[in-house]
Write a protein that holds these residues in place. Structure first.
Motif, PDB file in Angstrom:
ATOM      1  N   SER A   1       0.775  -1.114  -0.025  1.00  0.00           N
ATOM      2  CA  SER A   1      -0.107   0.067   0.109  1.00  0.00           C
ATOM      3  C   SER A   1       0.700   1.173   0.023  1.00  0.00           C
ATOM      4  O   SER A   1       0.581   2.209  -0.580  1.00  0.00           O
ATOM      5  N   GLN A   2       2.135   1.132   0.602  1.00  0.00           N
ATOM      6  CA  GLN A   2       2.903   2.223   0.383  1.00  0.00           C
ATOM      7  C   GLN A   2       3.355   2.414  -0.736  1.00  0.00           C
ATOM      8  O   GLN A   2       3.671   3.743  -1.148  1.00  0.00           O
ATOM      9  N   LEU A   3       3.763   1.300  -1.621  1.00  0.00           N
ATOM     10  CA  LEU A   3       4.446   1.636  -2.846  1.00  0.00           C
ATOM     11  C   LEU A   3       3.203   2.161  -3.721  1.00  0.00           C
ATOM     12  O   LEU A   3       3.587   3.120  -4.564  1.00  0.00           O
ATOM     13  N   GLN A   4       1.890   1.797  -3.550  1.00  0.00           N
ATOM     14  CA  GLN A   4       0.796   2.391  -4.305  1.00  0.00           C
ATOM     15  C   GLN A   4       0.936   3.842  -3.890  1.00  0.00           C
ATOM     16  O   GLN A   4       0.710   4.750  -4.919  1.00  0.00           O
ATOM     17  N   TYR A   5       1.046   4.173  -2.769  1.00  0.00           N
ATOM     18  CA  TYR A   5       0.739   5.678  -2.357  1.00  0.00           C
ATOM     19  C   TYR A   5       1.970   6.403  -3.117  1.00  0.00           C
ATOM     20  O   TYR A   5       1.818   7.353  -3.725  1.00  0.00           O
ATOM     21  N   ILE A   6       2.998   5.866  -3.046  1.00  0.00           N
ATOM     22  CA  ILE A   6       4.353   6.708  -3.573  1.00  0.00           C
ATOM     23  C   ILE A   6       4.043   6.993  -5.100  1.00  0.00           C
ATOM     24  O   ILE A   6       4.456   7.775  -5.511  1.00  0.00           O
ATOM     25  N   GLU A   7       3.550   5.674  -5.884  1.00  0.00           N
ATOM     26  CA  GLU A   7       3.213   5.936  -7.194  1.00  0.00           C
ATOM     27  C   GLU A   7       2.176   7.003  -7.343  1.00  0.00           C
ATOM     28  O   GLU A   7       2.300   7.644  -8.377  1.00  0.00           O
ATOM     29  N   GLN A   8       1.196   7.028  -6.490  1.00  0.00           N
ATOM     30  CA  GLN A   8       0.099   8.007  -6.624  1.00  0.00           C
ATOM     31  C   GLN A   8       0.819   9.603  -6.704  1.00  0.00           C
ATOM     32  O   GLN A   8       0.473  10.432  -7.542  1.00  0.00           O
ATOM     33  N   THR A   9       1.756   9.396  -5.713  1.00  0.00           N
ATOM     34  CA  THR A   9       2.351  10.932  -5.419  1.00  0.00           C
ATOM     35  C   THR A   9       3.559  11.263  -6.348  1.00  0.00           C
ATOM     36  O   THR A   9       3.697  12.338  -6.318  1.00  0.00           O
ATOM     37  N   HIS A  10       3.809  10.239  -7.113  1.00  0.00           N
ATOM     38  CA  HIS A  10       4.948  10.492  -7.956  1.00  0.00           C
ATOM     39  C   HIS A  10       4.797   9.731  -9.343  1.00  0.00           C
ATOM     40  O   HIS A  10       5.356   8.539  -9.672  1.00  0.00           O
ATOM     41  N   PRO A  11       3.789  10.302 -10.011  1.00  0.00           N
ATOM     42  CA  PRO A  11       3.463   9.543 -11.264  1.00  0.00           C
ATOM     43  C   PRO A  11       4.441   9.401 -12.321  1.00  0.00           C
ATOM     44  O   PRO A  11       4.341   8.828 -13.037  1.00  0.00           O
ATOM     45  N   GLU A  12       5.528  10.292 -12.189  1.00  0.00           N
ATOM     46  CA  GLU A  12       6.777  10.065 -13.162  1.00  0.00           C
ATOM     47  C   GLU A  12       7.375   8.747 -13.091  1.00  0.00           C
ATOM     48  O   GLU A  12       7.955   8.304 -13.888  1.00  0.00           O
ATOM     49  N   LEU A  13       6.861   8.137 -11.807  1.00  0.00           N
ATOM     50  CA  LEU A  13       7.650   6.680 -11.724  1.00  0.00           C
ATOM     51  C   LEU A  13       6.894   5.508 -12.351  1.00  0.00           C
ATOM     52  O   LEU A  13       7.835   4.699 -12.878  1.00  0.00           O
ATOM     53  N   LEU A  14       5.917   5.854 -13.211  1.00  0.00           N
ATOM     54  CA  LEU A  14       5.192   4.955 -13.982  1.00  0.00           C
ATOM     55  C   LEU A  14       6.005   4.496 -15.108  1.00  0.00           C
ATOM     56  O   LEU A  14       6.006   3.747 -15.745  1.00  0.00           O
ATOM     57  N   ALA A  15       6.752   5.753 -15.589  1.00  0.00           N
ATOM     58  CA  ALA A  15       7.802   5.390 -16.908  1.00  0.00           C
ATOM     59  C   ALA A  15       9.006   4.860 -16.382  1.00  0.00           C
ATOM     60  O   ALA A  15      10.070   4.686 -17.241  1.00  0.00           O
ATOM     61  N   ASP A  16       9.281   4.640 -15.144  1.00  0.00           N
ATOM     62  CA  ASP A  16      10.682   4.171 -14.820  1.00  0.00           C
ATOM     63  C   ASP A  16      10.722   2.607 -14.832  1.00  0.00           C
ATOM     64  O   ASP A  16       9.812   2.028 -14.161  1.00  0.00           O
ATOM     65  N   LEU A  17      11.719   2.087 -15.509  1.00  0.00           N
ATOM     66  CA  LEU A  17      11.631   0.711 -15.602  1.00  0.00           C
ATOM     67  C   LEU A  17      11.848  -0.093 -14.582  1.00  0.00           C
ATOM     68  O   LEU A  17      11.467  -1.406 -14.289  1.00  0.00           O
ATOM     69  N   HIS A  18      12.782   0.528 -13.746  1.00  0.00           N
ATOM     70  CA  HIS A  18      13.041  -0.166 -12.419  1.00  0.00           C
ATOM     71  C   HIS A  18      12.158   0.051 -11.444  1.00  0.00           C
ATOM     72  O   HIS A  18      11.856  -0.949 -10.654  1.00  0.00           O
ATOM     73  N   TRP A  19      11.361   0.771 -11.581  1.00  0.00           N
ATOM     74  CA  TRP A  19      10.056   1.047 -10.833  1.00  0.00           C
ATOM     75  C   TRP A  19       9.173  -0.020 -11.042  1.00  0.00           C
ATOM     76  O   TRP A  19       8.675  -0.736  -9.998  1.00  0.00           O
ATOM     77  N   SER A  20       8.825  -0.165 -12.383  1.00  0.00           N
ATOM     78  CA  SER A  20       7.781  -1.637 -12.803  1.00  0.00           C
ATOM     79  C   SER A  20       8.446  -3.011 -12.411  1.00  0.00           C
ATOM     80  O   SER A  20       8.031  -3.731 -12.060  1.00  0.00           O
ATOM     81  N   GLY A  21       9.870  -2.886 -12.450  1.00  0.00           N
ATOM     82  CA  GLY A  21      10.658  -4.058 -12.087  1.00  0.00           C
ATOM     83  C   GLY A  21      10.413  -4.470 -10.619  1.00  0.00           C
ATOM     84  O   GLY A  21      10.179  -5.447 -10.068  1.00  0.00           O
ATOM     85  N   ILE A  22      10.499  -3.352  -9.594  1.00  0.00           N
ATOM     86  CA  ILE A  22      10.381  -3.552  -8.408  1.00  0.00           C
ATOM     87  C   ILE A  22       8.658  -3.873  -7.926  1.00  0.00           C
ATOM     88  O   ILE A  22       8.731  -4.996  -7.148  1.00  0.00           O
ATOM     89  N   LYS A  23       7.919  -3.451  -8.714  1.00  0.00           N
ATOM     90  CA  LYS A  23       6.529  -3.971  -8.600  1.00  0.00           C
ATOM     91  C   LYS A  23       6.329  -5.472  -8.854  1.00  0.00           C
ATOM     92  O   LYS A  23       5.552  -6.217  -8.381  1.00  0.00           O
TER      93      LYS A  23
END
Ligand SMILES: Nc1ncnc2c1ncn2[C@@H]1O[C@H](COP(=O)(O)OP(=O)(O)O)[C@@H](O)[C@H]1O
Ligand SMILES: [Mg+2]
Length: 226
Positions: free
Chosen positions: A23-45
């Motif tokens: 739920s914290q990862l989701q919160y971070i993603e909502q508050t930092h939408p630029e993460l959606l374009a980050d391949l490392h972020w999608s890798g973590i998820k």
């Protein structure tokens, strides 16, 4: 090994903690939408989801534990895995190459989580094997090659690591057998259990101080659909 009861309690507690992290990862993603374009972020998820799936699987009664079977494109999966591992491999100076014979999709049938378990275990062993090798004449490399053989899909994963003696090769897949100072001998036994469930044959070829190749032969979709 802990007993089943302790294991279930552990999985349950782990699931609670993972839910909080998620739920914290989701919160971070909502508050930092630029993460959606980050391949490392999608890798973590993705990696997080597979840990979550494994824990859920542990909590599911054996009778309805059949993991979802879906067609997975092996080359796309390998590219995702490459991203997940990129920081770790960079840290150890290891190059990772993925090559496919042609650019058409290589569909294999099974659950993505299970395939991730197989490859993550093999790559983790490859990294250890490379790190344990003293000689540095060759570039440290893990290379994956994908091709078709009739209706089968063949995937070989090679490393330039320390390799194994014949005696080690004969015992490497046994549960609890490890030749690493910090190993537990679980990885390859998990790999072979999953391979058995999904009709994947595995061959291992290794030479001491040269490296190791694992070849996985997946039934093509036409065969598994029967
Ligand atoms: N790619 C590899 N290169 C060299 N040795 C390997 C490789 N993969 C596995 N092994 C050997 O097989 C043993 C068993 O592997 P595994 O079941 O994953 O357990 P662990 O990694 O905990 O030792 C390892 O301890 C290692 O000695
Ligand atoms: Mg291992």
């Amino acid at each position: 090994m802990k007993n089943q009861n302790e294991l279930t309690t552990f999985s349950h507690e782990l699931k609670n903690s993972l839910t909080l992290i998620y739920s914290q990862l989701q919160y971070i993603e909502q508050t930092h939408p630029e993460l959606l374009a980050d391949l490392h972020w999608s890798g973590i998820k993705d990696d997080f989801s597979s840990v979550f799936d494994m824990v859920r699987h542990m909590l599911t009664p054996a009778s309805d534990a059949s993991a979802a079977l879906e067609p997975v494109d092996l080359t796309s999966l390998l590219e995702e895995i490459k991203y997940s591992w990129s920081s770790k491999l960079k840290e150890h100076g290891i190059r990772f190459s993925v090559q496919a014979e042609d650019s058409c999709p290589y569909y294999i049938k099974g659950s993505k989580t299970k395939f991730l378990q197989i490859f993550n275990n093999l790559i983790s062993n490859g990294v250890n094997a490379i790190n344990r090798k003293k000689e540095t004449a060759r570039e440290p490399l893990i290379s994956v090659h994908v091709s078709r053989e009739g209706s089968f899909i063949v995937c070989s994963l090679s490393d330039t690591g320390i390799g194994m003696t014949k005696e080690q090769q004969a015992r490497a897949f046994y549960r609890g057998v490890s030749f690493e100072p910090k190993g537990n001998g679980i990885g390859l036994s998990v790999v072979s259990e999953i391979a058995k469930d999904l009709d994947i044959s595995i061959h291992m070829d290794s030479a001491l101080n040269q490296g190791t190749t694992f070849t996985l032969i997946f039934p093509g979709l036409a065969d598994t659909a029967k």
